[in-house]
Enzyme design. Structure first.
Site, PDB file in Angstrom:
ATOM      1  CD  GLU A   1       2.675  -0.509   7.919  1.00  0.00           C
ATOM      2  OE1 GLU A   1       2.342   0.586   8.383  1.00  0.00           O
ATOM      3  OE2 GLU A   1       1.854  -1.398   7.596  1.00  0.00           O
TER       4      GLU A   1
ATOM      5  CG  HIS B   1      -0.395   0.040   2.548  1.00  0.00           C
ATOM      6  ND1 HIS B   1       0.421  -0.948   3.052  1.00  0.00           N
ATOM      7  CD2 HIS B   1      -0.553   0.932   3.574  1.00  0.00           C
ATOM      8  CE1 HIS B   1       0.725  -0.678   4.308  1.00  0.00           C
ATOM      9  NE2 HIS B   1       0.171   0.459   4.647  1.00  0.00           N
TER      10      HIS B   1
END
Length: 292
Positions: A244, A197
């Site tokens: 992440e 993302h």
């Protein structure tokens, strides 16, 4: 002796928490996502740990840009849900495990990893959304999370961020620390965040299904190679927030088949795997591994 028996990997999209809190989980948009966690909630009930070591990233809630620790371990007795601008999530407070957390800090620092010790902090959606996905919707007035949780915050917000290789090695150090704790505890380690993302710029809304699933294959089956994926690959292929995913490598490195940076033991059992898009503007990945 304490022992890590399983690892859980999941995205921690804030909109997922909002969907749960606002009663939208059965709406057409959200229903397929939450269906992917039905197995996980039952698995959690059937395999309830004594402690969860939960790796996540703070989103400028406990730590501002004025002070950003690379690795921070929460050693407090409890942690309140954070107000991220629209009030705290209506979820139970998080009960910590100060004895195990302090022991892990001592052991991991002596293994030459520099940790920041945090005795007071609020925990944001990075930590509470995974708990909600795995444990279901709870009433903070009468319910509690099923076990104590040790928050472990990793800086993947402001560069420089730690490499996948460093996170993978840290996971091995955490396992050694847990196994040297003189109490019979069943510990789960969770890696959260990701998958692909990007929240800003010309590529905002980027989703890369193929790369996400190939990365998940690699993380499960060849974690050493996965740990050596360079930062630029995450940014190019999975977007600016795709970095992440290095936090998943902390949990993967803590599994029993990895010793001294090599895969030497029997592979963990994949109990569940799930992938879904979209959830807000991100891809959601999820897996549960049990030690052989």
């Amino acid at each position: 002796m304490a022992k890590i028996t399983a690892s859980v990997f999941t995205s921690h999209v804030p909109a997922i928490g909002a969907a749960m809190d606002l009663g939208k989980t059965q709406e057409d948009y959200w229903k397929p996502l939450f269906a992917g966690y039905e197995y996980s909630k039952q698995w959690m009930k059937d395999n309830k740990p004594d402690v969860i070591f939960l790796v996540y990233n703070d989103h400028a809630t406990a730590f501002s840009l004025e002070m950003i620790p690379t690795f921070a371990i929460g050693t407090a007795a409890e942690f309140q849900p954070a107000d991220e601008g629209w009030g705290p999530r209506p979820v139970p407070k998080v009960i910590g495990h100060p004895d195990l957390a302090s022991h892990i800090a001592q052991s991991v620092i002596q293994q030459d990893f520099d940790l920041t010790i945090v005795n007071k902090m609020d925990v944001d959606h990075g930590l509470t959304v995974p708990l909600s996905l795995m444990c279901g919707e709870l009433d903070p007035k009468k319910d509690a999370w099923p076990c104590p949780v040790i928050p472990f915050a990793v800086n993947v917000v402001q560069y420089p961020v730690p490499s996948g290789k460093r996170c993978f090695a840290l996971g091995q150090a955490i396992r050694k620390a847990v196994e040297s704790f003189d109490e019979d505890l069943n510990v789960h380690i969770w890696g959260t965040g990701g998958m692909s993302h990007q929240l800003q710029g010309a590529r905002a809304g980027l989703i890369n299904r193929e790369w996400d699933n190939n990365w998940l294959d690699l993380m499960i089956n060849d974690p050493v190679a996965c740990a050596n994926v360079p930062h630029i690959d995450y940014v190019r292929e999975a977007g600016s927030e795709g970095i992440e995913l290095v936090m998943w490598l902390i949990a993967r490195g803590a599994m029993s088949d990895v010793v001294d940076g090599k895969v030497v033991g029997p592979a963990p059992t994949v109990k569940h795997r799930f992938y879904h898009v979209p959830a807000s503007n991100t891809a959601v990945g999820h897996a549960i591994l049990e030690n052989a």
